[in-house]
Scaffold this motif. Structure first.
Motif, mmCIF file in Angstrom:
data_model
loop_
_atom_site.group_PDB
_atom_site.id
_atom_site.type_symbol
_atom_site.label_atom_id
_atom_site.label_comp_id
_atom_site.label_asym_id
_atom_site.label_seq_id
_atom_site.Cartn_x
_atom_site.Cartn_y
_atom_site.Cartn_z
ATOM 1 N N ASP A 248 0.876 -1.425 0.034
ATOM 2 C CA ASP A 248 0.031 -0.026 0.131
ATOM 3 C C ASP A 248 0.980 1.295 0.172
ATOM 4 N N ASN A 249 2.263 1.171 -0.092
ATOM 5 C CA ASN A 249 3.004 2.179 0.099
ATOM 6 C C ASN A 249 3.792 2.407 -1.248
ATOM 7 N N LEU A 250 3.574 3.627 -2.090
ATOM 8 C CA LEU A 250 4.108 3.457 -3.527
ATOM 9 C C LEU A 250 5.504 3.751 -3.378
ATOM 10 N N GLN A 251 6.095 4.242 -2.198
ATOM 11 C CA GLN A 251 7.621 4.113 -1.988
ATOM 12 C C GLN A 251 8.370 2.754 -1.999
ATOM 13 N N GLU A 252 7.430 1.839 -1.609
ATOM 14 C CA GLU A 252 7.896 0.270 -1.745
ATOM 15 C C GLU A 252 7.407 -0.415 -2.844
ATOM 16 N N LEU A 253 6.300 -0.150 -3.431
ATOM 17 C CA LEU A 253 5.574 -0.719 -4.628
ATOM 18 C C LEU A 253 6.291 -0.418 -5.740
ATOM 19 N N LEU A 254 6.610 0.531 -6.011
ATOM 20 C CA LEU A 254 7.174 1.265 -7.420
ATOM 21 C C LEU A 254 8.727 0.656 -7.415
ATOM 22 N N PRO B 2 1.291 -1.698 -11.197
ATOM 23 C CA PRO B 2 1.128 -1.452 -9.590
ATOM 24 C C PRO B 2 -0.135 -2.042 -9.033
ATOM 25 N N GLN B 3 -1.183 -1.638 -9.693
ATOM 26 C CA GLN B 3 -2.542 -2.128 -9.047
ATOM 27 C C GLN B 3 -2.481 -3.791 -9.159
ATOM 28 N N GLU B 4 -2.146 -4.221 -10.087
ATOM 29 C CA GLU B 4 -2.105 -5.886 -10.459
ATOM 30 C C GLU B 4 -1.092 -6.256 -9.423
ATOM 31 N N LEU B 5 -0.074 -5.724 -9.117
ATOM 32 C CA LEU B 5 0.767 -6.274 -8.092
ATOM 33 C C LEU B 5 0.039 -6.162 -6.666
ATOM 34 N N ARG B 6 -0.571 -5.139 -6.456
ATOM 35 C CA ARG B 6 -1.222 -4.836 -4.864
ATOM 36 C C ARG B 6 -2.301 -5.995 -4.889
ATOM 37 N N GLU B 7 -3.152 -6.262 -6.097
ATOM 38 C CA GLU B 7 -4.374 -7.022 -6.148
ATOM 39 C C GLU B 7 -3.970 -8.390 -6.298
#
Length: 156
Positions: free
Chosen positions: A12-18, A47-52
Motif C-alpha cells: 500500500d506504500n508507493l515508495q515500496e511498491l514502485l 502497480p494495481q495488479e501487483l497490489r491485488e
C-alpha cells in the motif's frame, strides 16, 4: 553498511511498491531473454495488479535499497512461490537463496512448496535443485517454450 534485511513489502506504500515493480521489470526481462519468450506475465503487471495479486511479497534490502524479492501464496496444503527476482547487478550473490530460505521458514511444516520457471532458465533451475526442489512436471506455454514445475516438502 548494515546487514541485509528480509521483510514484508508494504504493497500500500508507493515508495515500496514502485521499486518492487521496477525490480520485477529488470529481473524478468533477463528471464525473457533466457527462455526466448517476451510475454512473461510479470513483465505486463501494473502497480494495481501487483497490489491485488493476493501474494505476500518479501524484499531483500541492503541499506534500505531493494535488491531482491520473492512472493508466495500459502494454502492449507501448499505454499506456492509465485515470483522470484534479483537485481541483475546482484545475480549469483546469494540473494535468491536467502529469499528461498526465508519463505521455506514461514511455510506450514510438512506442506508442499511449489515453484515453476522456464525450463531453459538454467540459473533458476540450478537454484531450485540446489535447494532440494525436485522437478515434478513440464508444461508447454507456447510453441517451443516450456516451464518446469518443482516441488519440495517444508521441514516438519
Amino acid at each position: 553498511m548494515k546487514l541485509p534485511v528480509i521483510r514484508p513489502v508494504d504493497m500500500d506504500n508507493l515508495q515500496e511498491l514502485l521499486p518492487l515493480l521496477e525490480l520485477q521489470q529488470q529481473a524478468y526481462r533477463i528471464e525473457a531473454e533466457l527462455v526466448g519468450f517476451e510475454e512473461i506475465p510479470p513483465l505486463l503487471d501494473s502497480p494495481q495488479e501487483l497490489r491485488e495479486s493476493g501474494e505476500s511479497f518479501f524484499g531483500y534490502y541492503e541499506d534500505e535499497k531493494l535488491l531482491g524479492a520473492i512472493s508466495c501464496k500459502q494454502s492449507a496444503r501448499e505454499l506456492t512461490i509465485c515470483r522470484m527476482m534479483v537485481h541483475p547487478d546482484r545475480f549469483r550473490q546469494g540473494i535468491a537463496g536467502a529469499l528461498l530460505r526465508h519463505v521455506e521458514a514461514i511455510a506450514i511444516p510438512g506442506c508442499a512448496i511449489a515453484v515453476a520457471t522456464g525450463t531453459t532458465n538454467t540459473p533458476a533451475v540450478a537454484l531450485y535443485e540446489k535447494h532440494g526442489f525436485m522437478a515434478s512436471r513440464m508444461q508447454l506455454i507456447a510453441p517451443g517454450i516450456t516451464m518446469t514445475h518443482f516441488i519440495k516438502l517444508a521441514e516438519p
